[in-house]
Design an enzyme around this catalytic site. Sequence first.
Site, PDB file in Angstrom:
ATOM      1  N   HIS A  85       0.848  -1.196   0.000  1.00  0.00           N
ATOM      2  CA  HIS A  85       0.000   0.000   0.000  1.00  0.00           C
ATOM      3  C   HIS A  85       0.875   1.234   0.000  1.00  0.00           C
ATOM      4  CE1 HIS A  85      -3.427   2.611   0.774  1.00  0.00           C
ATOM      5  NE2 HIS A  85      -2.622   3.268   1.590  1.00  0.00           N
ATOM      6  N   ASP A 164     -15.368   2.338   7.526  1.00  0.00           N
ATOM      7  CA  ASP A 164     -14.307   3.220   7.044  1.00  0.00           C
ATOM      8  C   ASP A 164     -14.776   4.041   5.850  1.00  0.00           C
ATOM      9  OD1 ASP A 164     -11.480   4.161   6.808  1.00  0.00           O
ATOM     10  OD2 ASP A 164     -11.680   3.153   4.882  1.00  0.00           O
ATOM     11  N   ARG A 171     -14.664  12.596   6.989  1.00  0.00           N
ATOM     12  CA  ARG A 171     -13.428  13.307   7.307  1.00  0.00           C
ATOM     13  C   ARG A 171     -13.031  14.255   6.190  1.00  0.00           C
ATOM     14  NH1 ARG A 171      -9.732   8.707   7.425  1.00  0.00           N
ATOM     15  NH2 ARG A 171      -8.091  10.285   7.592  1.00  0.00           N
ATOM     16  N   SER A 186      -7.754   3.777   9.022  1.00  0.00           N
ATOM     17  CA  SER A 186      -8.460   3.681   7.749  1.00  0.00           C
ATOM     18  C   SER A 186      -7.714   2.744   6.788  1.00  0.00           C
ATOM     19  CB  SER A 186      -8.585   5.075   7.126  1.00  0.00           C
ATOM     20  OG  SER A 186      -9.114   5.012   5.819  1.00  0.00           O
ATOM     21  N   LYS A 190      -8.754  -1.777   6.135  1.00  0.00           N
ATOM     22  CA  LYS A 190      -9.010  -2.388   4.823  1.00  0.00           C
ATOM     23  C   LYS A 190      -7.975  -3.454   4.508  1.00  0.00           C
ATOM     24  CE  LYS A 190      -9.178   1.601   2.555  1.00  0.00           C
ATOM     25  NZ  LYS A 190      -9.305   2.689   3.539  1.00  0.00           N
TER      26      LYS A 190
END
Length: 429
Positions: A85, A164, A171, A186, A190
Amino acid sequence: MDAIEVIRAKRDRGELTTAQIDWVIDAYTRGDVADEQMSALAMAILLNGMDRREIADWTQAMIRSGERMEWSALDRPTADRADKHSTGGVGDKITLPLAPLVAACGAYVPQLSGRGLGHTGGTLDKLESISGWRASLSNAEMLDVLRSAGAVVCAAGSGLAPADKKLYALRDVTGTVESIPLIASSIMSKKIAEGTGSLVLDVKVGSGAFMKTVPAARELAETMVALGTDAGVRTVALMTAMDRPLGRAVGNALEVAESVEVLAGGGPADVVELTVRLAREMLEAAGVTAGKDPEKALEDGSAMDAWRRMISAQGGDPDALLPRAAETMTVEVPESGVLTRLDAYAVGLAAWRLGAGRARKEDPVSFGAGIELHAKPGDLVRAGQPLMTLHADETSRFERALEALDGGYAVGEAAGERLPLVIDRITAP
């Protein structure tokens, strides 16, 4: 238990209990906690923070709000699943060559990715510039692509961490995006829900990244590594530079073309270096020690073969011509010398204004829009030579793109100070 009680606890700098966190996330997902109440709690978290136990509880509560993916049907050991990620940047196309490269070296790569918003690009937008390629796959289709290609890059299903999804959108419009506990939970909710066996995080640092400073990026990296480790996911983070664009292409189809160059054994040196480094980190984290070395997989064509299998398995035509914008404009070097600065945020904002990005999630993107860079910081340049080429579907977009680039680059007598490409490596204590 009620929302006001939870808000007051965090407003007054208290620690939220596990029960309070479990309740508020579940109630918000079901609609029993209103958006304005969760907004107040998010602001209290931004201002007063969370400790490691609170962040872990918050992450687990968001995971439990939806489904967890299951990969036991794969015919390799579960440890062979590797995921990556990136916190996002300008020209950050690394997932595109990285996923097939790691698959060619012996690991499964189930990669759930997102779309771009604002000045940062999205992996799914880039891949959708390939004719026929599909981002939305069922769980069964994902397994089929993994079995046949070794890697899959697709959109997360609606059942994955729905809490989320609601909180992220909230947000974004309430000025609470910058909270490190909320960013970390967050991302990691995931990733853990995806069921990955190992995770390598690419935490970007600099003007084109969400984390502008090394200390802030380090805090985020350490928090996410701790969350992954506590959840039983082997997690490591690299802090990497985003003070200048990555590679020489910024924009959807332009970045796909550059990724194919890398898979063919060429491409910009920084993209190749970071792709190979992250591939080795993923293979090590996944426990794949007997596979092919990533550099060799780029040289012998096996990474390209994996790319073609992956694209074809998701309906794409790897031989199709990529979209091109209708109009171009060349920006010239203003004076001779050394390119001392090329600001990532300025370039990303310009590409967005050219049509490569979106202001709202529902907005379309122009697949051909973007920027080609003809020089990078540290290069010798001559007055009048091309510095960059702007691509857009309408000439009316060039003026605002040039406004974004004003002051975003500089030429001097000597190379300016830059962050190293890989700044640090963060592992669990």
